[in-house]
Design an enzyme around this catalytic site. Structure first.
Site, PDB file in Angstrom:
ATOM      1  N   ASP A  40       0.828  -1.216   0.000  1.00  0.00           N
ATOM      2  CA  ASP A  40       0.000   0.000   0.000  1.00  0.00           C
ATOM      3  C   ASP A  40       0.858   1.260   0.000  1.00  0.00           C
ATOM      4  OD1 ASP A  40      -2.404   1.332  -0.056  1.00  0.00           O
ATOM      5  OD2 ASP A  40      -2.727   1.253   2.111  1.00  0.00           O
ATOM      6  N   ASN A  42       1.260   3.468  -2.852  1.00  0.00           N
ATOM      7  CA  ASN A  42       1.821   3.920  -4.138  1.00  0.00           C
ATOM      8  C   ASN A  42       1.347   5.329  -4.470  1.00  0.00           C
ATOM      9  OD1 ASN A  42       2.930   1.403  -4.368  1.00  0.00           O
ATOM     10  ND2 ASN A  42       1.526   0.678  -5.956  1.00  0.00           N
ATOM     11  N   TRP A  45       2.940   7.922  -2.158  1.00  0.00           N
ATOM     12  CA  TRP A  45       4.347   8.115  -2.545  1.00  0.00           C
ATOM     13  C   TRP A  45       4.428   9.063  -3.740  1.00  0.00           C
ATOM     14  CZ3 TRP A  45       7.014   7.184  -7.078  1.00  0.00           C
ATOM     15  CH2 TRP A  45       8.414   7.242  -7.001  1.00  0.00           C
ATOM     16  N   ARG A  53      -0.440   9.302  -9.709  1.00  0.00           N
ATOM     17  CA  ARG A  53      -0.575   8.031  -8.976  1.00  0.00           C
ATOM     18  C   ARG A  53       0.015   6.867  -9.756  1.00  0.00           C
ATOM     19  NH1 ARG A  53      -3.967   7.418  -4.880  1.00  0.00           N
ATOM     20  NH2 ARG A  53      -4.346   5.269  -5.506  1.00  0.00           N
ATOM     21  N   THR A  86     -10.920  -6.831  -4.801  1.00  0.00           N
ATOM     22  CA  THR A  86     -12.258  -6.790  -5.411  1.00  0.00           C
ATOM     23  C   THR A  86     -12.876  -5.402  -5.231  1.00  0.00           C
ATOM     24  OG1 THR A  86     -13.050  -7.821  -3.354  1.00  0.00           O
ATOM     25  CG2 THR A  86     -12.857  -9.243  -5.268  1.00  0.00           C
ATOM     26  N   ASN A  88     -11.006  -2.575  -5.504  1.00  0.00           N
ATOM     27  CA  ASN A  88     -10.240  -1.592  -6.268  1.00  0.00           C
ATOM     28  C   ASN A  88     -10.891  -1.193  -7.595  1.00  0.00           C
ATOM     29  OD1 ASN A  88      -7.028  -2.844  -5.080  1.00  0.00           O
ATOM     30  ND2 ASN A  88      -8.138  -1.019  -4.418  1.00  0.00           N
ATOM     31  N   TRP A  89     -11.961  -1.919  -7.992  1.00  0.00           N
ATOM     32  CA  TRP A  89     -12.702  -1.524  -9.205  1.00  0.00           C
ATOM     33  C   TRP A  89     -13.386  -0.184  -9.013  1.00  0.00           C
ATOM     34  CZ3 TRP A  89     -11.446  -4.327 -13.254  1.00  0.00           C
ATOM     35  CH2 TRP A  89     -11.093  -5.675 -13.082  1.00  0.00           C
ATOM     36  N   ARG A 204       2.001  -4.703   6.197  1.00  0.00           N
ATOM     37  CA  ARG A 204       1.293  -3.651   5.445  1.00  0.00           C
ATOM     38  C   ARG A 204       2.112  -2.379   5.498  1.00  0.00           C
ATOM     39  NH1 ARG A 204      -4.968  -2.393   4.490  1.00  0.00           N
ATOM     40  NH2 ARG A 204      -4.685  -0.607   3.124  1.00  0.00           N
ATOM     41  N   GLU A 223       0.907 -12.981  12.565  1.00  0.00           N
ATOM     42  CA  GLU A 223       1.436 -11.803  13.234  1.00  0.00           C
ATOM     43  C   GLU A 223       1.312 -10.645  12.237  1.00  0.00           C
ATOM     44  OE1 GLU A 223       2.659 -11.788  16.403  1.00  0.00           O
ATOM     45  OE2 GLU A 223       2.107 -13.908  16.516  1.00  0.00           O
TER      46      GLU A 223
HETATM   47  C1  IPE Z   1      -5.399  -2.787  -0.343  1.00  0.00           C
HETATM   48  O1  IPE Z   1      -5.083  -1.454  -0.491  1.00  0.00           O
HETATM   49  C2  IPE Z   1      -5.356  -3.473  -1.675  1.00  0.00           C
HETATM   50  C3  IPE Z   1      -4.030  -3.577  -2.289  1.00  0.00           C
HETATM   51  C4  IPE Z   1      -2.894  -3.228  -1.752  1.00  0.00           C
HETATM   52  C5  IPE Z   1      -4.035  -4.137  -3.602  1.00  0.00           C
HETATM   53  P1  IPE Z   1      -6.213  -0.333  -0.669  1.00  0.00           P
HETATM   54  O2  IPE Z   1      -5.485   0.955  -0.777  1.00  0.00           O
HETATM   55  O3  IPE Z   1      -7.128  -0.693  -1.761  1.00  0.00           O
HETATM   56  O4  IPE Z   1      -6.999  -0.461   0.712  1.00  0.00           O
HETATM   57  P2  IPE Z   1      -7.915   0.585   1.471  1.00  0.00           P
HETATM   58  O5  IPE Z   1      -8.869   1.149   0.455  1.00  0.00           O
HETATM   59  O6  IPE Z   1      -7.025   1.638   2.031  1.00  0.00           O
HETATM   60  O7  IPE Z   1      -8.575  -0.219   2.537  1.00  0.00           O
HETATM   61  C1  IPE Z   2      -1.545   0.246  -3.402  1.00  0.00           C
HETATM   62  O1  IPE Z   2      -1.308   1.619  -3.431  1.00  0.00           O
HETATM   63  C2  IPE Z   2      -1.681  -0.325  -4.788  1.00  0.00           C
HETATM   64  C3  IPE Z   2      -3.035  -0.783  -5.131  1.00  0.00           C
HETATM   65  C4  IPE Z   2      -4.073  -0.756  -4.362  1.00  0.00           C
HETATM   66  C5  IPE Z   2      -3.202  -1.311  -6.481  1.00  0.00           C
HETATM   67  P1  IPE Z   2      -2.509   2.630  -3.448  1.00  0.00           P
HETATM   68  O2  IPE Z   2      -2.863   2.948  -4.843  1.00  0.00           O
HETATM   69  O3  IPE Z   2      -3.630   2.138  -2.615  1.00  0.00           O
HETATM   70  O4  IPE Z   2      -1.846   3.903  -2.769  1.00  0.00           O
HETATM   71  P2  IPE Z   2      -2.513   4.872  -1.711  1.00  0.00           P
HETATM   72  O5  IPE Z   2      -3.050   4.027  -0.603  1.00  0.00           O
HETATM   73  O6  IPE Z   2      -3.600   5.604  -2.438  1.00  0.00           O
HETATM   74  O7  IPE Z   2      -1.393   5.766  -1.270  1.00  0.00           O
HETATM   75 MG    MG Z   3      -4.112   2.303  -0.655  1.00  0.00          MG
END
Ligand code: IPE
Ligand code: IPE
Ligand code: MG
Length: 259
Positions: A40, A42, A45, A53, A86, A88-89, A204, A223
């Site tokens: 998580d 990206n 960052w 992004r 699921t 992230n869509w 995480r 853990e």
């Molecule tokens: C969890 O991250 C899913 C992945 C790392 C692929 P998210 O960024 O989607 O999670 P939430 O929305 O903060 O819970």
């Molecule tokens: C995790 O990074 C990658 C995926 C969920 C695909 P994010 O895209 O969730 O990055 P943040 O949480 O918005 O910083």
């Molecule tokens: Mg995220």
């Protein structure tokens, strides 16, 4: 020695050997068997760098390469990474599209090297919901590496822990499983992770402390290791740090024995 590629400190080509300085502090007797990573941060960052992004996702792929090499060097049995949930869509179409293309590029580029490293890749999740061409690539990659004997590398794509359990229940009913015969072992054998040991450690990155629907069953006694570091900045050294932290945990599994 651990050779760097791309010129970046976060990407590594060769698998580090046991005598690599990176592993100096490793307690080889107390390593986890199965590590799961919620990659998580990206987006955060990228924002911090004044970038889009998508640039964060690209940087995140480089991080993954280094972490897989490190996990191989440590001799872990299984590494599972959360690539796309699921949920992230719900993201903008353009970002979802970019991610699907990135997965496809990653597979095409890394396939041979992973195979040479004796990796057994496997995909977790509702694969049929992904673009057809990507499904095809995934099936080919699994097939290519199916005879390998090294690390089991699970990539969770269109994966949700609840969705996985729904699919398990549907299959059980469809196959006419005797309700009395259902036990933990049988359920584990129906999961996308069938054949893998339970998750020992969930890492995480990026500061949030939640599971976000990842490996609900498999993490029952895991853990947890949370770090503020965003995924693109997460180094092999940070991964090793998580191993050291894990080595110091007292896992009782409901009993009384100490380590
Ligand atoms: C969890 O991250 C899913 C992945 C790392 C692929 P998210 O960024 O989607 O999670 P939430 O929305 O903060 O819970
Ligand atoms: C995790 O990074 C990658 C995926 C969920 C695909 P994010 O895209 O969730 O990055 P943040 O949480 O918005 O910083
Ligand atoms: Mg995220």
């Amino acid at each position: 020695m651990f050779k760097k590629i791309f010129g970046g400190a976060d990407a590594y080509k060769t698998v580090p050997q046991r005598d690599d300085p990176l592993f100096r502090e490793v307690d080889w007797q107390r390593l986890p068997r199965h590590v799961a990573v919620i990659m998580d941060g990206n987006g955060r960052w990228a924002k911090g760098q004044g970038l889009l992004r998508t640039a964060g996702h690209k940087a995140g792929v480089r991080t993954l390469k280094g972490i897989l090499s490190t996990a191989i060097g440590l001799g872990l049995e299984a590494l599972t990474v959360y690539a796309f949930s699921t949920e992230n869509w719900k993201r903008p179409h353009a970002e979802v599209d970019f991610l699907m293309n990135l997965f496809s590029e990653y597979l095409a580029r890394e396939l041979r090297e992973m195979h040479e490293d004796n990796v057994r890749i496997h995909f977790l999740g509702r694969i049929e919901g992904l673009p057809a061409s990507l499904q095809q690539q995934m099936a080919e990659a699994e097939e290519l590496m199916s005879g390998n004997t090294g690390i089991r590398f699970n990539v969770a794509a269109n994966y949700g822990g609840q969705d996985e359990l729904i699919r398990v229940m549907q299959r059980m009913v469809r196959e006419g499983v005797d309700p009395e015969a259902i036990d933990e072992e049988m359920v584990a054998g129906f999961l996308d992770t069938a054949g893998c040991p339970p998750v020992d450690l969930v890492i995480r990155t990026s500061g949030d402390q939640r599971l976000s629907n990842f490996l609900l069953w498999q993490s029952a006694y895991a853990e947890f290791y949370f770090t503020e570091t965003n995924w693109p900045d997460f180094r092999p050294e940070d991964f090793v740090q998580a191993m050291q932290d894990f080595a110091g945990r007292d896992r009782r599994f409901g009993g009384l024995e100490n380590k």
